[in-house]
Structures are given as structure tokens and as C-alpha cells.
Design a protein around this motif. Sequence first.
Motif, PDB file in Angstrom:
ATOM      1  N   LEU A  74       0.840  -1.193   0.000  1.00  9.76           N
ATOM      2  CA  LEU A  74       0.000   0.000   0.000  1.00  9.76           C
ATOM      3  C   LEU A  74       0.875   1.244   0.000  1.00  9.76           C
ATOM      4  CD1 LEU A  74      -2.756  -1.017   2.571  1.00  9.76           C
ATOM      5  CD2 LEU A  74      -2.747  -1.315   0.110  1.00  9.76           C
ATOM      6  N   VAL A  75       0.523   2.200  -0.885  1.00  7.51           N
ATOM      7  CA  VAL A  75       1.279   3.440  -1.034  1.00  7.51           C
ATOM      8  C   VAL A  75       0.304   4.607  -0.980  1.00  7.51           C
ATOM      9  CG1 VAL A  75       2.769   4.788  -2.562  1.00  7.51           C
ATOM     10  CG2 VAL A  75       3.013   2.306  -2.466  1.00  7.51           C
ATOM     11  N   VAL A  76       0.581   5.592  -0.133  1.00  8.85           N
ATOM     12  CA  VAL A  76      -0.249   6.791  -0.020  1.00  8.85           C
ATOM     13  C   VAL A  76       0.457   7.938  -0.733  1.00  8.85           C
ATOM     14  CG1 VAL A  76      -1.365   8.415   1.566  1.00  8.85           C
ATOM     15  CG2 VAL A  76      -1.083   6.030   2.227  1.00  8.85           C
ATOM     16  N   SER A  77      -0.296   8.667  -1.567  1.00  5.04           N
ATOM     17  CA  SER A  77       0.279   9.827  -2.263  1.00  5.04           C
ATOM     18  C   SER A  77      -0.761  10.927  -2.342  1.00  5.04           C
ATOM     19  CB  SER A  77       0.746   9.438  -3.669  1.00  5.04           C
ATOM     20  OG  SER A  77      -0.333   8.944  -4.428  1.00  5.04           O
ATOM     21  N   GLY A  78      -0.278  12.159  -2.467  1.00  5.47           N
ATOM     22  CA  GLY A  78      -1.178  13.298  -2.588  1.00  5.47           C
ATOM     23  C   GLY A  78      -0.729  14.456  -1.727  1.00  5.47           C
ATOM     24  N   PRO A  79      -1.584  15.491  -1.601  1.00  3.08           N
ATOM     25  CA  PRO A  79      -1.227  16.676  -0.807  1.00  3.08           C
ATOM     26  C   PRO A  79      -0.923  16.317   0.654  1.00  3.08           C
ATOM     27  CG  PRO A  79      -3.236  17.050  -2.062  1.00  3.08           C
ATOM     28  CD  PRO A  79      -2.902  15.605  -2.207  1.00  3.08           C
ATOM     29  N   GLY A  80       0.189  16.803   1.138  1.00  2.46           N
ATOM     30  CA  GLY A  80       0.587  16.521   2.512  1.00  2.46           C
ATOM     31  C   GLY A  80       1.247  15.163   2.667  1.00  2.46           C
ATOM     32  N   GLU A  81       1.329  14.409   1.597  1.00  5.64           N
ATOM     33  CA  GLU A  81       1.957  13.089   1.604  1.00  5.64           C
ATOM     34  C   GLU A  81       3.049  13.066   0.544  1.00  5.64           C
ATOM     35  OE1 GLU A  81       1.372  10.698   3.816  1.00  5.64           O
ATOM     36  OE2 GLU A  81      -0.208  11.842   4.778  1.00  5.64           O
ATOM     37  N   GLN A  82       3.563  11.898   0.258  1.00  6.98           N
ATOM     38  CA  GLN A  82       4.632  11.772  -0.735  1.00  6.98           C
ATOM     39  C   GLN A  82       4.096  11.916  -2.151  1.00  6.98           C
ATOM     40  OE1 GLN A  82       6.186   7.886   0.023  1.00  6.98           O
ATOM     41  NE2 GLN A  82       4.210   6.927  -0.227  1.00  6.98           N
ATOM     42  N   SER A  83       4.978  12.291  -3.033  1.00  3.35           N
ATOM     43  CA  SER A  83       4.646  12.410  -4.438  1.00  3.35           C
ATOM     44  C   SER A  83       4.908  11.066  -5.110  1.00  3.35           C
ATOM     45  CB  SER A  83       5.515  13.494  -5.078  1.00  3.35           C
ATOM     46  OG  SER A  83       5.302  13.524  -6.451  1.00  3.35           O
ATOM     47  N   ALA A  84       3.972  10.624  -5.954  1.00  4.37           N
ATOM     48  CA  ALA A  84       4.127   9.376  -6.704  1.00  4.37           C
ATOM     49  C   ALA A  84       3.658   9.629  -8.127  1.00  4.37           C
ATOM     50  CB  ALA A  84       3.348   8.254  -6.044  1.00  4.37           C
ATOM     51  N   PRO A  85       4.498  10.283  -8.951  1.00  3.42           N
ATOM     52  CA  PRO A  85       4.082  10.664 -10.303  1.00  3.42           C
ATOM     53  C   PRO A  85       3.646   9.476 -11.149  1.00  3.42           C
ATOM     54  CG  PRO A  85       6.241  11.580  -9.763  1.00  3.42           C
ATOM     55  CD  PRO A  85       5.865  10.655  -8.668  1.00  3.42           C
ATOM     56  N   GLY A  86       2.423   9.561 -11.678  1.00  5.48           N
ATOM     57  CA  GLY A  86       1.901   8.563 -12.592  1.00  5.48           C
ATOM     58  C   GLY A  86       1.369   7.302 -11.958  1.00  5.48           C
ATOM     59  N   LEU A  87       1.509   7.134 -10.655  1.00  3.07           N
ATOM     60  CA  LEU A  87       1.100   5.885 -10.012  1.00  3.07           C
ATOM     61  C   LEU A  87      -0.411   5.679 -10.041  1.00  3.07           C
ATOM     62  CD1 LEU A  87       1.859   3.330  -8.455  1.00  3.07           C
ATOM     63  CD2 LEU A  87       1.711   4.662  -6.357  1.00  3.07           C
ATOM     64  N   THR A 121      -9.175   9.527   7.495  1.00  2.00           N
ATOM     65  CA  THR A 121     -10.205  10.429   6.976  1.00  2.00           C
ATOM     66  C   THR A 121      -9.589  11.440   6.012  1.00  2.00           C
ATOM     67  OG1 THR A 121     -11.378  10.214   9.072  1.00  2.00           O
ATOM     68  CG2 THR A 121     -12.040  12.021   7.638  1.00  2.00           C
ATOM     69  N   ARG A 122      -8.433  11.979   6.351  1.00  2.00           N
ATOM     70  CA  ARG A 122      -7.742  12.917   5.462  1.00  2.00           C
ATOM     71  C   ARG A 122      -7.328  12.233   4.170  1.00  2.00           C
ATOM     72  NH1 ARG A 122      -2.661  14.559   4.397  1.00  2.00           N
ATOM     73  NH2 ARG A 122      -1.673  13.382   6.062  1.00  2.00           N
ATOM     74  N   TRP A 123      -6.840  10.995   4.277  1.00  2.00           N
ATOM     75  CA  TRP A 123      -6.468  10.246   3.082  1.00  2.00           C
ATOM     76  C   TRP A 123      -7.678  10.030   2.179  1.00  2.00           C
ATOM     77  CZ3 TRP A 123      -3.140   5.877   5.697  1.00  2.00           C
ATOM     78  CH2 TRP A 123      -1.888   6.395   6.041  1.00  2.00           C
ATOM     79  N   ALA A 124      -8.834   9.781   2.767  1.00  2.00           N
ATOM     80  CA  ALA A 124     -10.044   9.529   1.979  1.00  2.00           C
ATOM     81  C   ALA A 124     -10.466  10.762   1.192  1.00  2.00           C
ATOM     82  CB  ALA A 124     -11.179   9.069   2.889  1.00  2.00           C
ATOM     83  N   THR A 125     -10.260  11.941   1.753  1.00  2.00           N
ATOM     84  CA  THR A 125     -10.720  13.156   1.079  1.00  2.00           C
ATOM     85  C   THR A 125      -9.659  13.802   0.192  1.00  2.00           C
ATOM     86  OG1 THR A 125     -10.124  14.485   3.018  1.00  2.00           O
ATOM     87  CG2 THR A 125     -12.403  13.692   2.878  1.00  2.00           C
ATOM     88  N   VAL A 131      -4.583   9.677  -2.430  1.00  2.00           N
ATOM     89  CA  VAL A 131      -4.831   8.431  -3.153  1.00  2.00           C
ATOM     90  C   VAL A 131      -4.076   7.330  -2.428  1.00  2.00           C
ATOM     91  CG1 VAL A 131      -4.451   7.185  -5.305  1.00  2.00           C
ATOM     92  CG2 VAL A 131      -5.091   9.592  -5.365  1.00  2.00           C
ATOM     93  N   VAL A 132      -4.774   6.253  -2.098  1.00  7.69           N
ATOM     94  CA  VAL A 132      -4.125   5.066  -1.554  1.00  7.69           C
ATOM     95  C   VAL A 132      -4.122   4.031  -2.671  1.00  7.69           C
ATOM     96  CG1 VAL A 132      -4.141   3.270   0.205  1.00  7.69           C
ATOM     97  CG2 VAL A 132      -4.875   5.584   0.795  1.00  7.69           C
ATOM     98  N   SER A 133      -2.930   3.665  -3.111  1.00  7.12           N
ATOM     99  CA  SER A 133      -2.775   2.697  -4.200  1.00  7.12           C
ATOM    100  C   SER A 133      -2.395   1.346  -3.626  1.00  7.12           C
ATOM    101  CB  SER A 133      -1.699   3.153  -5.180  1.00  7.12           C
ATOM    102  OG  SER A 133      -2.048   4.392  -5.747  1.00  7.12           O
ATOM    103  N   ARG A 134      -3.032   0.327  -4.174  1.00  7.30           N
ATOM    104  CA  ARG A 134      -2.761  -1.050  -3.755  1.00  7.30           C
ATOM    105  C   ARG A 134      -1.971  -1.722  -4.881  1.00  7.30           C
ATOM    106  NH1 ARG A 134      -7.390  -5.227  -1.553  1.00  7.30           N
ATOM    107  NH2 ARG A 134      -5.924  -6.701  -0.657  1.00  7.30           N
ATOM    108  N   LEU A 135      -0.744  -2.142  -4.578  1.00  5.87           N
ATOM    109  CA  LEU A 135       0.136  -2.773  -5.558  1.00  5.87           C
ATOM    110  C   LEU A 135       0.182  -4.267  -5.275  1.00  5.87           C
ATOM    111  CD1 LEU A 135       3.070  -0.198  -5.431  1.00  5.87           C
ATOM    112  CD2 LEU A 135       0.965  -0.098  -6.747  1.00  5.87           C
TER     113      LEU A 135
END
Length: 162
Positions: free
Chosen positions: A41-54, A109-113, A116-120
Motif C-alpha cells: 500500500l502506497v499513499v500519495s497526494g497533498p501533505g503526503e509523498q509524491s508518486a508521479p503517474g502511479l 479520513t484525510r487520506w479519503a478526502t 490516493v491510496v494505491s494497492r500494488l
Amino acid sequence: MAGVEPLVEEAAKKAAVAWLAVPGAGPAYLVWCAWLGGSLLVVSGPGEQSAPGLAGAGTVEVSLRGDHGGRIVTWTAAVERMDPAGEAWAELVPQLAGKRLNGGADLATRWATDCVVSRLTPVEDAPLVPMPDDSQAAPPKPSPATRLPKRPFRLHRVRGAK
């Protein structure tokens, strides 16, 4: 999980970070991750890490390192964007939030709004990428900060022995 290589599963369980190579997104980059429910599981977005194109990718190449710090396995993963209203979210994301050292009570809750949580998930029966013969070290990028070193300073002239 019959098709998942034991090496992939063991390396992923111990991994705190992984290198992701997203097709068409440039060079591989490092992300924080956690192995839960047979997936990374990888979390990306505002306030989190950047994951370009994921978030928009279908598959990625995941490289994991061993205890020695070097790469031990690279595998192909199918990318799935987790739905905050889904059953998998309710099961896995609270566990993921618990693994964060600097999280808070409202992290999921912040991640949900906002994020993006990506499942690899490992692609079953996909071959593992073999270890290369060379080091794969990239040459340093040009920078104005680099300069030629000067000769060492010597206070007194050193004469050779007679």
C-alpha cells in the motif's frame, strides 16, 4: 496468493520503502509503503509523498532492498486505486494509518478526502526481473556546484630522504 513468489512476499513484509518504476513517468522513485493483505500500500497526494503517474498506471515495477541495503528483488505489480467506500479500505487503511509514525487520529479520513491510496498487488506468475551484471549506478547530473579540487596545502616544503 498461490502465484506470489515467497521472495517477494518476505521482502515486502520487511520493507518500509520501495522503488517504483512507472512506465512513462521517468526514472524510478522511492516511496514509503507497507505490506498489508497480500499487497503493498502506497499513499500519495497533498501533505503526503509524491508518486508521479502511479494513480493512473495499470502496472509498475517494484524494487525492494534487503538488510544489506542493496536490491534483492524487482517484481511487476498491478495498480489499484482503493475506494474509500470499499470493504478493502475499511479493513486495510486503518492498519496502514497505525503504521505511520507521525500520523493522527484523523489520518485515514484525510487520506479519503485529499489523497490516493494505491494497492500494488503482485501479478501472478510474472517473472522476477533478474539482477543486473553491472551496478546500475547513474552518473551524477551536471551542476554548477561541482568544481575541480585544488592541490593540498603544504606549509613547509618536504624534502626527500638522502
